[in-house]
Design an enzyme around this catalytic site. Structure first.
Site, PDB file in Angstrom:
ATOM      1  N   MET A 118       0.822  -1.208   0.000  1.00 21.69           N
ATOM      2  CA  MET A 118       0.000   0.000   0.000  1.00 21.69           C
ATOM      3  C   MET A 118       0.858   1.260   0.000  1.00 21.69           C
ATOM      4  O   MET A 118       0.602   2.194  -0.749  1.00 21.69           O
ATOM      5  CB  MET A 118      -0.945   0.007   1.207  1.00 21.69           C
ATOM      6  CG  MET A 118      -1.950  -1.121   1.222  1.00 21.69           C
ATOM      7  SD  MET A 118      -2.994  -1.181  -0.246  1.00 21.69           S
ATOM      8  CE  MET A 118      -4.033   0.250  -0.008  1.00 21.69           C
ATOM      9  N   GLU A 129      -0.852  -3.642  10.255  1.00 22.60           N
ATOM     10  CA  GLU A 129      -2.099  -3.334  10.961  1.00 22.60           C
ATOM     11  C   GLU A 129      -1.956  -3.659  12.451  1.00 22.60           C
ATOM     12  O   GLU A 129      -2.354  -4.738  12.912  1.00 22.60           O
ATOM     13  CB  GLU A 129      -3.230  -4.156  10.304  1.00 22.60           C
ATOM     14  CG  GLU A 129      -4.631  -3.751  10.703  1.00 22.60           C
ATOM     15  CD  GLU A 129      -5.125  -2.470  10.043  1.00 22.60           C
ATOM     16  OE1 GLU A 129      -4.308  -1.661   9.590  1.00 22.60           O
ATOM     17  OE2 GLU A 129      -6.347  -2.287  10.004  1.00 22.60           O
ATOM     18  N   LYS A 142       1.473   1.512  14.984  1.00 20.69           N
ATOM     19  CA  LYS A 142       0.977   2.733  14.325  1.00 20.69           C
ATOM     20  C   LYS A 142       1.130   3.937  15.253  1.00 20.69           C
ATOM     21  O   LYS A 142       1.497   5.030  14.817  1.00 20.69           O
ATOM     22  CB  LYS A 142      -0.476   2.543  13.868  1.00 20.69           C
ATOM     23  CG  LYS A 142      -0.581   1.607  12.638  1.00 20.69           C
ATOM     24  CD  LYS A 142      -1.976   1.593  12.040  1.00 20.69           C
ATOM     25  CE  LYS A 142      -2.206   0.508  11.006  1.00 20.69           C
ATOM     26  NZ  LYS A 142      -1.654   0.739   9.673  1.00 20.69           N
ATOM     27  N   SER A 158      -7.135  -0.281   7.591  1.00 24.25           N
ATOM     28  CA  SER A 158      -8.392  -0.723   7.002  1.00 24.25           C
ATOM     29  C   SER A 158      -9.407  -1.105   8.070  1.00 24.25           C
ATOM     30  O   SER A 158     -10.577  -1.272   7.770  1.00 24.25           O
ATOM     31  CB  SER A 158      -8.160  -1.880   6.033  1.00 24.25           C
ATOM     32  OG  SER A 158      -7.269  -2.809   6.570  1.00 24.25           O
ATOM     33  N   HIS A 196      -8.216   5.838   3.821  1.00 22.72           N
ATOM     34  CA  HIS A 196      -8.231   4.416   3.466  1.00 22.72           C
ATOM     35  C   HIS A 196      -8.210   4.235   1.953  1.00 22.72           C
ATOM     36  O   HIS A 196      -9.200   4.500   1.276  1.00 22.72           O
ATOM     37  CB  HIS A 196      -9.490   3.790   4.098  1.00 22.72           C
ATOM     38  CG  HIS A 196      -9.674   2.341   3.817  1.00 22.72           C
ATOM     39  ND1 HIS A 196     -10.897   1.734   3.826  1.00 22.72           N
ATOM     40  CD2 HIS A 196      -8.784   1.368   3.505  1.00 22.72           C
ATOM     41  CE1 HIS A 196     -10.760   0.451   3.543  1.00 22.72           C
ATOM     42  NE2 HIS A 196      -9.494   0.217   3.333  1.00 22.72           N
TER      43      HIS A 196
HETATM   44  P1  NAI Z   1       2.631  -4.650   3.904  1.00 20.80           P
HETATM   45  O1  NAI Z   1       2.933  -5.743   4.862  1.00 20.80           O
HETATM   46  O2  NAI Z   1       2.794  -4.881   2.457  1.00 20.80           O
HETATM   47  O3  NAI Z   1       3.537  -3.387   4.262  1.00 20.80           O
HETATM   48  C1  NAI Z   1       3.757  -2.898   5.540  1.00 20.80           C
HETATM   49  C2  NAI Z   1       5.126  -2.216   5.531  1.00 20.80           C
HETATM   50  O4  NAI Z   1       5.298  -1.510   6.747  1.00 20.80           O
HETATM   51  C3  NAI Z   1       6.289  -3.183   5.403  1.00 20.80           C
HETATM   52  O5  NAI Z   1       7.098  -2.795   4.312  1.00 20.80           O
HETATM   53  C4  NAI Z   1       7.017  -3.022   6.720  1.00 20.80           C
HETATM   54  O6  NAI Z   1       8.425  -3.213   6.608  1.00 20.80           O
HETATM   55  C5  NAI Z   1       6.666  -1.597   7.059  1.00 20.80           C
HETATM   56  N1  NAI Z   1       6.932  -1.266   8.456  1.00 20.80           N
HETATM   57  C6  NAI Z   1       6.829  -2.037   9.550  1.00 20.80           C
HETATM   58  N2  NAI Z   1       7.249  -1.355  10.636  1.00 20.80           N
HETATM   59  C7  NAI Z   1       7.631  -0.141  10.219  1.00 20.80           C
HETATM   60  C8  NAI Z   1       8.176   0.992  10.882  1.00 20.80           C
HETATM   61  N3  NAI Z   1       8.414   0.993  12.184  1.00 20.80           N
HETATM   62  N4  NAI Z   1       8.442   2.076  10.119  1.00 20.80           N
HETATM   63  C9  NAI Z   1       8.207   2.078   8.814  1.00 20.80           C
HETATM   64  N5  NAI Z   1       7.719   1.020   8.158  1.00 20.80           N
HETATM   65  C10 NAI Z   1       7.432  -0.072   8.842  1.00 20.80           C
HETATM   66  O7  NAI Z   1       1.168  -4.163   4.265  1.00 20.80           O
HETATM   67  P2  NAI Z   1       0.104  -3.423   3.350  1.00 20.80           P
HETATM   68  O8  NAI Z   1      -0.761  -4.418   2.717  1.00 20.80           O
HETATM   69  O9  NAI Z   1       0.790  -2.420   2.523  1.00 20.80           O
HETATM   70  O10 NAI Z   1      -0.805  -2.697   4.449  1.00 20.80           O
HETATM   71  C11 NAI Z   1      -0.361  -1.571   5.159  1.00 20.80           C
HETATM   72  C12 NAI Z   1      -1.543  -0.918   5.857  1.00 20.80           C
HETATM   73  O11 NAI Z   1      -2.550  -0.614   4.889  1.00 20.80           O
HETATM   74  C13 NAI Z   1      -2.222  -1.772   6.899  1.00 20.80           C
HETATM   75  O12 NAI Z   1      -2.678  -0.936   7.943  1.00 20.80           O
HETATM   76  C14 NAI Z   1      -3.407  -2.365   6.159  1.00 20.80           C
HETATM   77  O13 NAI Z   1      -4.471  -2.719   7.006  1.00 20.80           O
HETATM   78  C15 NAI Z   1      -3.793  -1.202   5.286  1.00 20.80           C
HETATM   79  N6  NAI Z   1      -4.546  -1.521   4.081  1.00 20.80           N
HETATM   80  C16 NAI Z   1      -4.239  -2.622   3.324  1.00 20.80           C
HETATM   81  C17 NAI Z   1      -4.949  -2.918   2.190  1.00 20.80           C
HETATM   82  C18 NAI Z   1      -4.599  -4.091   1.363  1.00 20.80           C
HETATM   83  O14 NAI Z   1      -5.355  -4.441   0.445  1.00 20.80           O
HETATM   84  N7  NAI Z   1      -3.483  -4.744   1.608  1.00 20.80           N
HETATM   85  C19 NAI Z   1      -6.076  -2.057   1.748  1.00 20.80           C
HETATM   86  C20 NAI Z   1      -6.265  -0.891   2.559  1.00 20.80           C
HETATM   87  C21 NAI Z   1      -5.549  -0.666   3.687  1.00 20.80           C
END
Ligand code: NAI
Length: 716
Positions: free
Chosen positions: A330, A408, A413, A435, A456
């Site tokens: 994302m 998440e 966060k 989300s 979102h």
């Molecule tokens: P993802 O797992 O692909 O990416 C999360 C990223 O956050 C990873 O690259 C991780 O290394 C990074 N991260 C972890 N700790 C960190 C820190 N301390 N500082 C900076 N970066 C850090 O997850 P994704 O799918 O991108 O989801 C991210 C957020 O978006 C979640 O809250 C999720 O619920 C939300 N979301 C996801 C959707 C989806 O379809 N996957 C749709 C809408 C919202």
């Protein structure tokens, strides 16, 4: 002609320049004034044609001509069929008189010519277009449940041939750039600027005194032939089948009407063809589907993009430097969206290497644009240079907007948001892409909770046009307005909802997929469930969707809701648990309801787990999917999670795949046979038979039924 929408200027050479310029509006449309003005113009041309050597049609507006008058088209119901037919016949006959006047007519297209605008141009013998990327040409009527009723079907099939006109213009309503339109043969010449545009059109009419339309020229053969040409005749039977396949069985009437009008129009003379086209047009305009689609995809969408849900006080704000926290799927997509419109992005992850991975994803997207010739290498380099990957929060200095997209997890966060709050500008907006986690709770982790807002995005971010903005208990109007402006800045559509579990989109999407699972438990065959959804107009079946989002996600959400005190247990939950117990968690695991390797097919074990029965009629299955979403949305309105019908309709169509043909999830209620009262009666039937989740909430009974529609109830 004081209130005329068409200015008349003639010169010493005998060229008449007709300038479309509706004095009552910023765009030209086919309103009553246009029809009156065109009548006067054509009368005058016919009366004085000895003195006229040629006609140039152009426009004084930014766009050439905006098309049909949707405000009046949406009003047309079955009772006004005769009036609509008379009106559209008149519009066509005027254009027919223009093209058969006996003098050359050229269109100088200075801006977008879509729908009715292109139809006017098609009635000219020659079309010159300003070569500007903002100029688009096309017949997008199908996207609003209509067909081009001003001669657009008849003329394009004759000009381009049946197959090309259908596939390149009519059935999907493509909007073409000038260069593409030239290649296709839809227009004849490009011009570098406005002066050259009119000059070229004038020169052409003076040089072609005997101009006539191809279809009025003796011996003209339609490219590819007519339905009686053997080569075309042999392929024609496949057209409707291909269309059904392309629509996945969704019951959109417009594409079928377009196909019929196109084929039939080639079997008769031009004038009869106009009549055929007109009759199909009238059926569509006066039907319910075009009303739904115009309401949602034109009026509701414009209201939202025009700021209906934005607090009106705060001044407009544009982001100049955005910090994106988390460079996962994302975060990378969000970084892409901002860099695309010229905004500097700091992409922060746990390390520079991790952030670089996110940037690599953007490089992939941009690289594709370059290899397809849609972006120059120079632009791509500048695009990518705007994204700085980092592992150091100090690099967020100077950011005026933060968008958080880490895992998440509330504690994580809280940590990253407060770290960013300290590093960024002192009044930076603090947005979270969560989300599911309540925004009010996330705001507890920072010093300035009033600046925290939910933003979102949907996956994949570069393709999905919607963003759901979530207002926490302490979110200020300023923060909401800034979030709204920032989403508009990246060209996406923001809906606004209040903080609550699952917000609006995830909550209502959950009811759809769980209903699919429940149907399986009740014995409906997996492919019947998928087909029920597709034939109702959903872009994908609920079991496929579950496999895509993973089966563990709804379970996790359920468990968290239970922890927070929720008690209901949906019958679909047991189905998910049964699959997850067998390690079938979805597409990412290669197996869920479907086996995904080597190709997608229903897992044979499903029928053992859930023996089939014919307890649920197919039409009930279809309505259950639609009703369960509509009833849940009505509950969101009752609980004030949603405050606008427009946000509900557009959010449901653009975010979670509610069928556009119903105009969105609340328009579905209003347009149901028998109106809201009919919907309520049917919902009660479904509740008696299948469960209380279908029971219509009080807001429908007490407010929407008396008001006549949910729309009126919410507005009141
Ligand atoms: P993802 O797992 O692909 O990416 C999360 C990223 O956050 C990873 O690259 C991780 O290394 C990074 N991260 C972890 N700790 C960190 C820190 N301390 N500082 C900076 N970066 C850090 O997850 P994704 O799918 O991108 O989801 C991210 C957020 O978006 C979640 O809250 C999720 O619920 C939300 N979301 C996801 C959707 C989806 O379809 N996957 C749709 C809408 C919202």
């Amino acid at each position: 002609m004081s209130d005329s929408t068409i200015r008349w200027e003639s010169d010493a050479d005998g060229v008449v320049v007709l300038t479309l310029d509706d004095p009552s509006s910023s765009a030209n449309t086919m309103n009553d004034a246009y029809v009156r003005s065109m009548a006067e113009v054509v009368d005058r041309l016919e009366a004085g044609k000895e003195q006229v050597r040629g006609v140039v049609v152009t426009s004084a507006k930014k766009t050439f001509f905006a098309g049909g008058n949707l405000g009046s088209l949406i009003q047309a119901g079955p009772e006004s069929k005769d009036d609509v037919l008379a009106q559209v016949t008149l519009v066509k006959s005027q254009l027919r008189r223009l093209e058969t006047l006996g003098v050359p007519v050229a269109a100088a297209i200075n801006g977008a010519a879509l729908g009715g605008g292109l139809e006017i141009a098609l009635a000219c013998h020659h079309r010159v277009v300003l070569d500007d990327p903002k100029v688009k040409l096309g017949l997008p009527e199908v996207t609003l449940g209509l067909l081009p009723g001003g001669g657009g079907v008849v003329r394009t099939v004759r000009l381009l041939g049946l197959t090309t006109a259908l596939l390149e213009l009519l059935l999907q309503g493509q909007q073409l750039r000038p260069e593409k339109a030239l290649k296709l043969g839809l227009v004849h010449e490009l011009a570098a600027d406005r002066d050259e545009l009119v000059a070229k059109a004038r020169a052409w009419v003076l040089a072609n005194p005997d101009a006539a339309q191809p279809w009025d020229t003796k011996g003209y053969k339609v490219p590819g032939g007519t339905p009686s040409t053997p080569s075309l005749a042999s392929t024609l039977p496949a057209f409707p089948a291909n269309l059904t396949k392309q629509l996945k069985g969704a019951p959109y009437p417009a594409p079928y009407a377009i196909l019929s009008a196109a084929v039939e129009s080639l079997q008769v003379d031009v004038d009869t063809a106009f009549t055929v086209e007109g009759r199909y047009f009238v059926d569509l305009v006066t039907g319910q589907i075009s009303t739904n689609m115009i309401q949602a995809l034109w009026f509701d969408l414009n209201a939202i993009n025009g700021g209906a849900s934005r607090p009106s006080g705060p001044e407009a704000h544009a982001a100049s430097k955005v910090g994106v926290l988390g460079a996962g799927m994302m975060g990378a997509g969000i970084a892409h969206s901002f860099a695309k419109v010229g905004v500097e992005v700091v992409l922060k992850d746990v390390s520079t290497e991790a952030a670089q991975k996110g940037k690599a994803h953007v490089e992939g997207l941009v690289g594709k644009q370059v290899s397809r010739g849609r972006m120059s290498q120079e632009k791509a380099d500048a695009f990518l240079a705007r994204i700085t990957p980092t592992g150091d929060a100090a690099d967020l200095a100077g950011c005026d907007v933060i968008v958080e997209a880490v895992f998440e997890d509330t504690a994580l966060k809280h940590r990253v948001l407060s770290e960013a709050e300290a590093a960024a500008l002192p009044d930076a907006l603090l947005a979270s892409n969560t989300s599911t986690l309540p925004i009010t709770g996330l705001a507890e982790g920072v010093q300035r909770p009033a600046d925290v807002v939910g933003m979102h995005f949907f996956s994949p971010v570069d393709k999905m046009p919607l963003v759901e903005l979530i207002v926490g208990e302490r979110t200020s109007d300023e923060a909401l307005a800034r979030a709204y402006d920032v989403v508009r800045q990246i060209g996406k559509t923001p809906i606004v909802v209040q903080d609550s579990r699952g917000f609006f989109t995830s909550r209502v999407f959950g009811t759809l997929v769980l209903e699919g699972a429940a149907l399986l438990a009740e014995g409906l065959a997996p492919m019947s469930i998928e087909r029920a959804a597709l034939q109702a107009g959903f872009p994908a079946g609920p079991l496929t969707l579950l496999d895509e989002v993973t089966l563990t996600l709804p379970l996790k959400i359920r468990d968290e809701a239970a922890k927070a005190g929720a008690t209901d247990d949906h019958p679909g939950i047991a189905v998910l648990r049964a699959l997850v117990e067998q390690g079938r968690t979805g597409k990412s695991a290669g197996k869920g309801f479907f086996d995904w390797q080597p190709e997608k097919r229903v897992w044979p074990g499903l029928t053992e787990l859930f023996p089939s029965s014919d307890a649920v009629p197919f039409t009930d299955a279809q309505e259950r999917l639609l009703f369960v979403m509509a009833v849940e949305t009505a509950r969101c309105v009752e609980e004030k999670v949603l405050n606008s019908v427009e946000d509900a309709n557009i959010g449901s169509i653009m975010g979670i795949g509610f069928p556009p043909l119903y105009g969105g999830v609340l328009q579905y209620v209003d347009q149901y046979a028998g109106g809201v009262a009919g919907f309520v009666a049917r919902a009660d039937e479904l509740a008696d038979r299948y469960g209380e989740r279908f029971r219509p909430p009080a807001i429908l009974l007490e407010r929407a039924v008396p008001a006549g529609s949910v729309r009126a109830a919410v507005a009141g």
